[in-house]
Design a protein around this motif. Structure first.
Motif, PDB file in Angstrom:
ATOM      1  N   ARG A  39       3.753  -3.019   7.952  1.00  0.00           N
ATOM      2  CA  ARG A  39       2.766  -2.642   7.197  1.00  0.00           C
ATOM      3  C   ARG A  39       3.171  -2.492   6.200  1.00  0.00           C
ATOM      4  O   ARG A  39       3.029  -1.914   4.863  1.00  0.00           O
ATOM      5  CB  ARG A  39       3.464  -0.695   7.351  1.00  0.00           C
ATOM      6  N   HIS A  40       4.272  -3.998   5.887  1.00  0.00           N
ATOM      7  CA  HIS A  40       3.744  -4.430   3.894  1.00  0.00           C
ATOM      8  C   HIS A  40       3.760  -5.744   4.733  1.00  0.00           C
ATOM      9  O   HIS A  40       4.420  -6.094   4.946  1.00  0.00           O
ATOM     10  CB  HIS A  40       5.939  -4.643   3.937  1.00  0.00           C
ATOM     11  N   GLY A  75       0.174   1.834   4.673  1.00  0.00           N
ATOM     12  CA  GLY A  75       1.052   0.332   4.357  1.00  0.00           C
ATOM     13  C   GLY A  75       0.295  -0.611   3.175  1.00  0.00           C
ATOM     14  O   GLY A  75       0.315   0.401   2.437  1.00  0.00           O
ATOM     15  N   THR A  76       1.255  -0.998   2.539  1.00  0.00           N
ATOM     16  CA  THR A  76       1.318  -2.042   1.953  1.00  0.00           C
ATOM     17  C   THR A  76       0.478  -3.360   1.657  1.00  0.00           C
ATOM     18  O   THR A  76       1.204  -4.291   2.532  1.00  0.00           O
ATOM     19  CB  THR A  76       3.020  -2.069   1.003  1.00  0.00           C
ATOM     20  N   ALA A 107      11.055  -5.562   1.720  1.00  0.00           N
ATOM     21  CA  ALA A 107      11.225  -4.760   2.875  1.00  0.00           C
ATOM     22  C   ALA A 107      11.902  -5.595   4.256  1.00  0.00           C
ATOM     23  O   ALA A 107      12.022  -3.969   4.870  1.00  0.00           O
ATOM     24  CB  ALA A 107       9.674  -5.340   3.202  1.00  0.00           C
ATOM     25  N   LYS A 115      12.353  -3.030   7.952  1.00  0.00           N
ATOM     26  CA  LYS A 115      10.885  -3.211   7.629  1.00  0.00           C
ATOM     27  C   LYS A 115      10.050  -4.376   8.479  1.00  0.00           C
ATOM     28  O   LYS A 115      10.507  -5.102   8.170  1.00  0.00           O
ATOM     29  CB  LYS A 115      10.457  -1.814   7.120  1.00  0.00           C
ATOM     30  N   ALA A 122       7.997  -6.990   8.009  1.00  0.00           N
ATOM     31  CA  ALA A 122       6.753  -7.254   7.193  1.00  0.00           C
ATOM     32  C   ALA A 122       6.660  -8.762   7.164  1.00  0.00           C
ATOM     33  O   ALA A 122       6.725  -9.081   8.026  1.00  0.00           O
ATOM     34  CB  ALA A 122       7.938  -7.059   6.202  1.00  0.00           C
TER      35      ALA A 122
END
Length: 356
Positions: A23-24, A49-50, A67, A72, A74
């Motif tokens: 999500r990153h 997400g980013t 991240a 997370k 990433a």
């Protein structure tokens, strides 16, 4: 049977990362991987997400560090020169034992080189492109379907061993389209009590740091890290064998070169040359035992690569002098044809080729 969809390699990889729980994403455009970033820029906002196009490759890898340190999933992606710029950050990630996925869709080099496909970043990936004692988990897909499955696998291996994983693809795989299944199963959960999340999931503070002013402590960290690398070598080696049972000459090749080599094996068989193929899927950990065993039975090994000769060094070490090792490569973004490999096999069979 799982439904298949037609996807470009870069976009298939990006979708697989999302399905794996990423999500990153932090990146920077560079041909031939820009579609990864473009796809993430469309999809990430829709799933909470980013996506962030960093001001540079150096900034992107440091954002991944942040991240990943929070536990997370990433990811970043780039192409050869961009991966070089990320080298310091990748070393820091390994020093902090941070899992993440790094994607290199290779182009010709050195320097800015050209935008055509290459495999000339093998040394950089498997020998460590940054400073210090470390390894990355390096996965080499040979199809768009494997761009998907290796992305999913890469996140899992990174989390399991707390070692960054790299997808070492090339411009051909990034740009080509093939039907793929996106039925990848459930996303696994891993213990991340080490993450820097305040006191949310653990007592006290977690500090993630790659700096040690104590030589004894730094040595201890490195020894501990290499114990995990040994476990990787015992448990996670992946490779494919094709028509090796009775082969006199074994081709070793990875990625898109292996697909070309597989056609050359078929053509050689028709010409009466008993050829076979060993395709490393994990470039680190490298399938040493498979090549060692093959070298004991074969009359010769031919390493086929899109570079001036890189993996061939590991092939020669693994074969340990059991049979002669030869090399055939094209470089600068030029793809070889199957008949070029078949001609080399013929020369080896006739004793007309020069050992590497």
């Amino acid at each position: 049977m799982a439904e298949k969809v037609l996807l470009k390699g870069n976009e298939a990889l990006a979708e697989a990362a999302i399905m794996a729980g990423c999500r990153h994403y932090f990146g920077y455009p560079i041909t031939p991987q820009t579609e990864v970033a473009a796809y993430m820029s469309r999809r990430m906002p829709k799933i909470g997400g980013t996506f962030l196009q960093a001001e540079s490759e150096i900034a992107a890898i440091n954002m991944v560090i942040g991240a990943a340190a929070c536990g997370k999933r990433a990811m970043t992606s780039s192409s050869s020169p961009g991966i070089s710029l990320k080298g310091e950050g990748i070393s820091y990630m390994c020093g902090c034992d941070l899992p993440a996925l790094i994607v290199n869709v290779q182009r010709g080099g050195p320097g800015l080189g050209g935008i055509q496909p290459s495999q000339s970043d093998y040394w950089q990936a498997v020998k460590g492109g940054g400073h210090g004692d470390y390894h990355l988990i390096v996965l080499a897909p040979a199809s768009v379907q494997e761009m998907v499955s290796m992305t999913f696998k890469g996140f899992d291996l990174a989390d399991k061993y707390r070692v960054p994983a790299m997808i070492l693809a090339d411009g051909t795989l990034g740009q080509m389209m093939e039907p793929v299944s996106l039925d990848l199963g459930e996303v696994k959960e891993y213990d991340k009590s080490w993450a820097a999340t305040g006191t949310e999931n653990h007592e006290g503070r977690n500090i993630l740091n790659s700096l040690s002013l104590s030589p004894a402590q730094l040595e201890e960290w490195n020894i501990s890290r290499f114990e995990r690398y040994k476990q990787l070598e015992r448990e996670e080696v992946m490779y494919e064998e094709f028509m090796t049972d009775d082969a006199d000459i074994i081709i070793t090749a990875f990625g898109i070169a292996a697909r070309i080599a597989k056609n050359a094996v078929k053509d050689a068989r028709k010409a009466g040359i008993k050829a076979g193929l060993i395709r490393p899927i994990t470039l680190y950990p490298f399938p040493k035992a498979a090549i060692k065993n093959a070298a004991k039975k074969a009359k010769a090994i031919l390493s086929v690569e899109l570079n001036m000769g890189q993996m061939v060094e590991d092939v020669k070490v693994a074969s340990n002098g059991a049979c002669p090792v030869y090399f055939y490569g094209r470089t600068g973004g030029v793809l070889m044809r199957p008949e070029e490999i078949t001609d080399t096999l013929s020369a080896i069979a006739k004793g007309e080729a020069k050992e590497w």
